[in-house]
Design a protein around this motif. Structure first.
Motif, PDB file in Angstrom:
ATOM      1  N   ILE A 275      -8.410  -9.939  30.431  1.00 40.32           N
ATOM      2  CA  ILE A 275      -6.966 -10.101  30.807  1.00 40.32           C
ATOM      3  C   ILE A 275      -6.885 -11.923  31.676  1.00 40.32           C
ATOM      4  O   ILE A 275      -7.764 -11.157  32.914  1.00 40.32           O
ATOM      5  N   LEU A 276      -6.085 -12.436  31.386  1.00 41.45           N
ATOM      6  CA  LEU A 276      -6.150 -12.613  32.816  1.00 41.45           C
ATOM      7  C   LEU A 276      -5.042 -13.498  32.552  1.00 41.45           C
ATOM      8  O   LEU A 276      -3.798 -13.564  31.799  1.00 41.45           O
ATOM      9  N   GLY A 277      -4.033 -14.344  33.650  1.00 43.86           N
ATOM     10  CA  GLY A 277      -3.004 -15.149  33.732  1.00 43.86           C
ATOM     11  C   GLY A 277      -2.975 -16.520  34.367  1.00 43.86           C
ATOM     12  O   GLY A 277      -3.836 -16.792  35.242  1.00 43.86           O
ATOM     13  N   LEU A 278      -2.484 -17.268  34.054  1.00 42.90           N
ATOM     14  CA  LEU A 278      -1.791 -18.283  34.094  1.00 42.90           C
ATOM     15  C   LEU A 278      -0.424 -19.268  33.842  1.00 42.90           C
ATOM     16  O   LEU A 278      -0.208 -18.713  32.942  1.00 42.90           O
ATOM     17  N   PRO A 279      -0.372 -20.179  34.926  1.00 40.31           N
ATOM     18  CA  PRO A 279       0.868 -20.998  35.015  1.00 40.31           C
ATOM     19  C   PRO A 279       1.134 -21.252  33.385  1.00 40.31           C
ATOM     20  O   PRO A 279       0.028 -21.996  32.652  1.00 40.31           O
ATOM     21  N   VAL A 280       2.372 -21.336  32.692  1.00 38.03           N
ATOM     22  CA  VAL A 280       2.537 -21.217  30.801  1.00 38.03           C
ATOM     23  C   VAL A 280       2.179 -22.529  30.690  1.00 38.03           C
ATOM     24  O   VAL A 280       1.621 -22.016  29.061  1.00 38.03           O
ATOM     25  N   SER A 281       1.972 -23.534  30.971  1.00 37.51           N
ATOM     26  CA  SER A 281       1.239 -24.566  30.697  1.00 37.51           C
ATOM     27  C   SER A 281      -0.008 -24.864  30.254  1.00 37.51           C
ATOM     28  O   SER A 281      -0.291 -25.304  29.125  1.00 37.51           O
ATOM     29  N   ALA A 282      -0.262 -24.019  31.618  1.00 40.69           N
ATOM     30  CA  ALA A 282      -1.779 -24.026  31.422  1.00 40.69           C
ATOM     31  C   ALA A 282      -2.404 -22.500  30.330  1.00 40.69           C
ATOM     32  O   ALA A 282      -3.339 -22.766  29.817  1.00 40.69           O
ATOM     33  N   MET A 283      -1.847 -22.092  30.444  1.00 43.07           N
ATOM     34  CA  MET A 283      -1.678 -21.073  28.941  1.00 43.07           C
ATOM     35  C   MET A 283      -2.177 -21.501  27.522  1.00 43.07           C
ATOM     36  O   MET A 283      -2.384 -20.819  27.130  1.00 43.07           O
ATOM     37  N   ASN A 284      -0.970 -22.597  27.820  1.00 52.17           N
ATOM     38  CA  ASN A 284      -0.883 -22.500  26.016  1.00 52.17           C
ATOM     39  C   ASN A 284      -2.418 -23.192  26.072  1.00 52.17           C
ATOM     40  O   ASN A 284      -2.448 -23.460  24.890  1.00 52.17           O
ATOM     41  N   THR A 285      -2.402 -24.121  26.972  1.00 53.59           N
ATOM     42  CA  THR A 285      -4.081 -24.926  26.968  1.00 53.59           C
ATOM     43  C   THR A 285      -5.045 -23.551  26.278  1.00 53.59           C
ATOM     44  O   THR A 285      -6.018 -24.291  25.978  1.00 53.59           O
ATOM     45  N   PHE A 286      -5.424 -22.690  27.408  1.00 48.23           N
ATOM     46  CA  PHE A 286      -5.717 -21.692  27.375  1.00 48.23           C
ATOM     47  C   PHE A 286      -6.391 -21.313  26.137  1.00 48.23           C
ATOM     48  O   PHE A 286      -7.326 -21.094  25.023  1.00 48.23           O
TER      49      PHE A 286
END
Length: 269
Positions: free
Chosen positions: A251-262
């Motif tokens: 479970i982790l959190g990222l900014p929206v754009s970074a989450m898409n890449t992740f």
């Protein structure tokens, strides 16, 4: 979790399986302190410059949280990869391969500059690492933190096994002397020294060994548990003990754009 389980036993009106031990003298700093002249270097407690404008990214975009599953065959493949790349590695833990995989992918997803220093920080259970192990039922967090620091280019361009070995070395270096230095630093410097910045840092907390399923308040065992909220620098993983035995959930959190890449990077593994 020992506290939660004791609370549950009390709620059911039964005797405590593990009575709490309240002596925390092991975490008292030595007097006089034998702290080295440069403790921040010894413990790697250094601030890192935000050359990648990470704080700006988090301010501009909403942070979203998602979970990712790691099945046994996927973990076995990652461990085989690390062992094949490095002839010196004799063993890989689930923790070390997941930690490195997530550290690398998160660094790439946040588009950190090649010379940005990035740090992986994680708590280590010291109950069995002291010359005199902590007693069963020791009440409180018997942990210290250890960490690895690399530049983005080192982390992403060197072999996967390179960072795995760093994580394993960071775990192995935690011994009695390390714990004493850690205690001395935080007891003697925490008031006068600002808390180190977490810029470029990923904090990984493993909840896998916590005995959450045995917490029965009278209506049966727990089916799920986790943190109510995670800071932006923190991710955690635990077993999905209900639906798929042995599966590890990240479970982790990222900014929206970074989450898409992740997500894209995770799908390639």
């Amino acid at each position: 979790m020992e506290f939660v389980n004791s609370w549950a036993e009390t709620a059911r009106g039964v005797s405590l399986t593990i009575p709490p031990v309240l002596d925390n003298s092991v975490f008292t700093s030595r007097k006089p302190s034998t702290l080295s002249k440069n403790p921040t270097e010894k413990l790697n407690l250094i601030d890192m410059t935000d050359v990648s404008n990470l704080e700006s990214l988090y301010q501009k975009e909403n942070t979203i949280f998602k979970s990712f599953g790691f099945e046994k065959n996927r973990l076995t493949s990652l461990k085989k990869q690390a062992l094949a790349e490095d002839g010196e590695l004799k063993y890989c833990s689930n923790f070390s391969v997941i930690a490195v995989l997530v550290w690398r992918a998160r660094t790439q997803a946040l588009k950190m500059e090649p010379h940005q220093q990035t740090r992986l920080l994680f708590p280590i259970d010291i109950r069995s690492k002291l010359n005199t192990p902590l007693p069963k039922g020791f009440f409180g967090n018997g942990i210290v933190t250890s960490q690895c620091t690399l530049t983005t280019s080192e982390l992403t361009e060197k072999p996967f096994s390179f960072a795995v070995k760093m994580v394993q070395n960071a775990i192995q270096k935690v011994d009695e002397v390390y714990v004493q230095s850690y205690n001395d630093y935080f007891e003697t410097r925490r008031i006068t020294t600002p808390r180190p910045s977490l810029t470029g840092t990923l904090v990984i907390s493993s909840l896998i060994r916590l005995a959450f399923k045995s917490a029965d308040f009278g209506w049966g065992e727990a089916t799920q548990f986790g943190s109510v909220e995670l800071p932006k620098e923190v991710c955690c993983f635990t077993h999905d003990g209900v639906k798929e035995k042995g599966r590890i959930i990240l479970i982790l959190g990222l900014p929206v754009s970074a989450m898409n890449t992740f997500q894209q990077l995770m799908n390639k593994v």
